[in-house]
Design an enzyme around this catalytic site. Sequence first.
Site, PDB file in Angstrom:
ATOM      1  N   LYS A  13       0.921  -1.046  -0.260  1.00 15.19           N
ATOM      2  CA  LYS A  13       0.129  -0.239   0.568  1.00 15.19           C
ATOM      3  C   LYS A  13       0.831   1.016   0.204  1.00 15.19           C
ATOM      4  CE  LYS A  13      -1.775  -0.230   3.973  1.00 15.19           C
ATOM      5  NZ  LYS A  13      -1.660  -2.234   4.288  1.00 15.19           N
ATOM      6  N   ARG A  88      -9.423   1.300   8.419  1.00 12.67           N
ATOM      7  CA  ARG A  88      -9.159   0.565   8.652  1.00 12.67           C
ATOM      8  C   ARG A  88     -10.226  -0.923   9.991  1.00 12.67           C
ATOM      9  NH1 ARG A  88      -3.022   0.853   9.325  1.00 12.67           N
ATOM     10  NH2 ARG A  88      -1.833  -0.880   8.873  1.00 12.67           N
ATOM     11  N   ARG A 123      11.747  -6.124   4.835  1.00 10.66           N
ATOM     12  CA  ARG A 123      11.679  -4.694   4.475  1.00 10.66           C
ATOM     13  C   ARG A 123      12.853  -3.662   5.735  1.00 10.66           C
ATOM     14  NH1 ARG A 123       5.856  -2.505   5.645  1.00 10.66           N
ATOM     15  NH2 ARG A 123       5.620  -3.129   7.580  1.00 10.66           N
ATOM     16  N   ARG A 157      11.679  -2.095  10.924  1.00 12.03           N
ATOM     17  CA  ARG A 157      10.770  -1.564  11.677  1.00 12.03           C
ATOM     18  C   ARG A 157      10.420  -2.527  13.155  1.00 12.03           C
ATOM     19  NH1 ARG A 157       5.627   0.457   8.222  1.00 12.03           N
ATOM     20  NH2 ARG A 157       4.651  -1.172  10.228  1.00 12.03           N
ATOM     21  N   ARG A 168      -0.539  -8.428  13.830  1.00  7.26           N
ATOM     22  CA  ARG A 168      -1.073  -7.394  12.395  1.00  7.26           C
ATOM     23  C   ARG A 168      -2.065  -8.723  11.136  1.00  7.26           C
ATOM     24  NH1 ARG A 168       4.202  -5.345  11.242  1.00  7.26           N
ATOM     25  NH2 ARG A 168       3.465  -4.157   9.832  1.00  7.26           N
TER      26      ARG A 168
END
Length: 211
Positions: A13, A88, A123, A157, A168
């Site tokens: 996203k 969300r 990531r 992160r 998540r």
Amino acid sequence: MKIIFLGAPGSGKGTQSALLSKKLGIPAISTGDIIRGILKSGGDKAEVLKSYTENGKLVPDDLVIELLKSRLSNPDCSKGYILDGFPRTVAQAEALENMGIKIDTVIDINVEDDLICKRMLSRLVCPKCGSVFNSATEMKPKVQNICDNCGAELIQRKDDTEETIRTRLKVYKEQTLPLRNYYSSKKILKTVDGGAPISQSSAEVLSLVKN
Ligand code: ADP
Ligand code: ZN
């Protein structure tokens, strides 16, 4: 033009909304980035927010709605915007409606769970300027572990750990997936294959937005 990107964490996203923002010349607004900005600057809200984000939980609706409202009051939003990571929950989507905001297109980026996990574990983010890279996709930094943009050393992160990723994804399925029906019943939902290479997904996104 007002566009929403739906999709699981790690679906791309953020990458797609940044690319589309450049193409359309309207801001991409990421509630995740807004929240990380507050965490970085400290202050009384930071402690509360951290207790949610670091555990992979959603920040309570009233808090995140307040943050988004304040961001949307910025003059750069007058010609439209792209929302990444908001809404969300159905309550957040209803909050947008109650603000009188009419969304043109909702783009749902679909990616399989396994690929999502793999992507999130590889990531890398820049702690200084917020740029996002990925050592497993075509978004690799030019120099290993160094930000292309500002030269800072890249980090993972805090919420990109296996356990938090699992939480998540679960939260996403329980709380965010119902938004598919919500927007599809309004006939503004469009779907993109987020498992394809980034350039391919972004071409698909652009053609959906223009039609
Ligand atoms: P992701 O990679 O999970 O899509 P984001 O960068 O969008 O991550 O958001 C990071 C975290 O910030 C989320 O896990 C959540 O705790 C919080 N957050 C961001 N946007 C929202 C929102 N709209 N509602 C509630 N919590 C949010
Ligand atoms: Zn940087």
